[in-house]
Scaffold this motif. Structure first.
Motif, PDB file in Angstrom:
ATOM      1  N   ALA A   1      -7.783  15.853   3.165  1.00 39.50           N
ATOM      2  CA  ALA A   1      -8.854  15.758   4.171  1.00 39.50           C
ATOM      3  C   ALA A   1      -9.996  14.889   3.659  1.00 39.50           C
ATOM      4  O   ALA A   1     -10.533  14.064   4.399  1.00 39.50           O
ATOM      5  N   ARG A   2     -10.356  15.057   2.415  1.00 41.46           N
ATOM      6  CA  ARG A   2     -11.433  14.244   1.838  1.00 41.46           C
ATOM      7  C   ARG A   2     -11.037  12.766   1.828  1.00 41.46           C
ATOM      8  O   ARG A   2     -11.822  11.902   2.188  1.00 41.46           O
ATOM      9  N   TRP A   3      -9.808  12.481   1.411  1.00 44.78           N
ATOM     10  CA  TRP A   3      -9.296  11.110   1.390  1.00 44.78           C
ATOM     11  C   TRP A   3      -9.335  10.514   2.795  1.00 44.78           C
ATOM     12  O   TRP A   3      -9.759   9.390   2.989  1.00 44.78           O
ATOM     13  N   TRP A   4      -8.907  11.285   3.788  1.00 44.82           N
ATOM     14  CA  TRP A   4      -8.791  10.837   5.173  1.00 44.82           C
ATOM     15  C   TRP A   4     -10.167  10.692   5.834  1.00 44.82           C
ATOM     16  O   TRP A   4     -10.468   9.673   6.445  1.00 44.82           O
TER      17      TRP A   4
ATOM     18  N   ILE B   1      -1.076   4.646   7.532  1.00 44.14           N
ATOM     19  CA  ILE B   1      -1.311   5.669   6.517  1.00 44.14           C
ATOM     20  C   ILE B   1      -0.335   5.503   5.353  1.00 44.14           C
ATOM     21  O   ILE B   1      -0.716   5.609   4.177  1.00 44.14           O
ATOM     22  N   LYS B   2       0.909   5.222   5.662  1.00 47.13           N
ATOM     23  CA  LYS B   2       1.909   5.006   4.610  1.00 47.13           C
ATOM     24  C   LYS B   2       1.480   3.841   3.720  1.00 47.13           C
ATOM     25  O   LYS B   2       1.517   3.945   2.496  1.00 47.13           O
ATOM     26  N   ASN B   3       1.078   2.741   4.323  1.00 50.80           N
ATOM     27  CA  ASN B   3       0.650   1.572   3.539  1.00 50.80           C
ATOM     28  C   ASN B   3      -0.552   1.906   2.666  1.00 50.80           C
ATOM     29  O   ASN B   3      -0.622   1.469   1.512  1.00 50.80           O
ATOM     30  N   MET B   4      -1.501   2.649   3.207  1.00 55.23           N
ATOM     31  CA  MET B   4      -2.675   3.035   2.431  1.00 55.23           C
ATOM     32  C   MET B   4      -2.287   3.915   1.243  1.00 55.23           C
ATOM     33  O   MET B   4      -2.773   3.715   0.121  1.00 55.23           O
ATOM     34  N   ALA B   5      -1.415   4.877   1.481  1.00 54.15           N
ATOM     35  CA  ALA B   5      -0.997   5.777   0.410  1.00 54.15           C
ATOM     36  C   ALA B   5      -0.236   5.023  -0.675  1.00 54.15           C
ATOM     37  O   ALA B   5      -0.433   5.262  -1.866  1.00 54.15           O
ATOM     38  N   GLN B   6       0.613   4.095  -0.266  1.00 52.45           N
ATOM     39  CA  GLN B   6       1.398   3.336  -1.243  1.00 52.45           C
ATOM     40  C   GLN B   6       0.521   2.373  -2.044  1.00 52.45           C
ATOM     41  O   GLN B   6       0.794   2.150  -3.224  1.00 52.45           O
ATOM     42  N   SER B   7      -0.501   1.837  -1.436  1.00 50.77           N
ATOM     43  CA  SER B   7      -1.347   0.861  -2.126  1.00 50.77           C
ATOM     44  C   SER B   7      -2.352   1.534  -3.059  1.00 50.77           C
ATOM     45  O   SER B   7      -2.996   0.855  -3.857  1.00 50.77           O
ATOM     46  N   GLY B   8      -2.506   2.841  -2.942  1.00 49.74           N
ATOM     47  CA  GLY B   8      -3.405   3.556  -3.830  1.00 49.74           C
ATOM     48  C   GLY B   8      -4.858   3.534  -3.417  1.00 49.74           C
ATOM     49  O   GLY B   8      -5.732   3.883  -4.195  1.00 49.74           O
ATOM     50  N   VAL B   9      -5.129   3.140  -2.169  1.00 52.36           N
ATOM     51  CA  VAL B   9      -6.525   3.120  -1.712  1.00 52.36           C
ATOM     52  C   VAL B   9      -6.981   4.504  -1.311  1.00 52.36           C
ATOM     53  O   VAL B   9      -6.246   5.389  -1.102  1.00 52.36           O
TER      54      VAL B   9
END
Length: 72
Positions: free
Chosen positions: A46-49, A64-72
């Motif tokens: 939740a904090r990340w989002w 969201i998948k791209n963001m999670a994979q890129s480490g942002v």
């Protein structure tokens, strides 16, 4: 955000897009069971989002998948 949570986000996004197509939207609740058995993990996502990325309640799974994979 922990790598374990990032991996789960990617897996859930893959499952959602496989089932409903590339335009499917989801909220951060999609990464958790209906029973809140891990409040720490829920708050971390939740904090990340919400706090870090200021995302809308529903976002495209592909984004969201791209963001999670890129480490942002």
């Amino acid at each position: 955000m922990r790598q374990e949570l990032r991996d789960n986000i990617v897996a859930v996004c893959d499952q959602k897009t496989d089932n409903k197509g590339a335009d499917v939207g989801l909220s951060f609740y999609a990464f958790f069971k209906n029973k809140n058995d891990s409040p720490e993990a829920l708050m971390e996502v939740a904090r990340w989002w919400i706090e870090i990325h200021q995302l809308d309640h529903f976002e495209k799974a592909v984004k969201i998948k791209n963001m999670a994979q890129s480490g942002v």
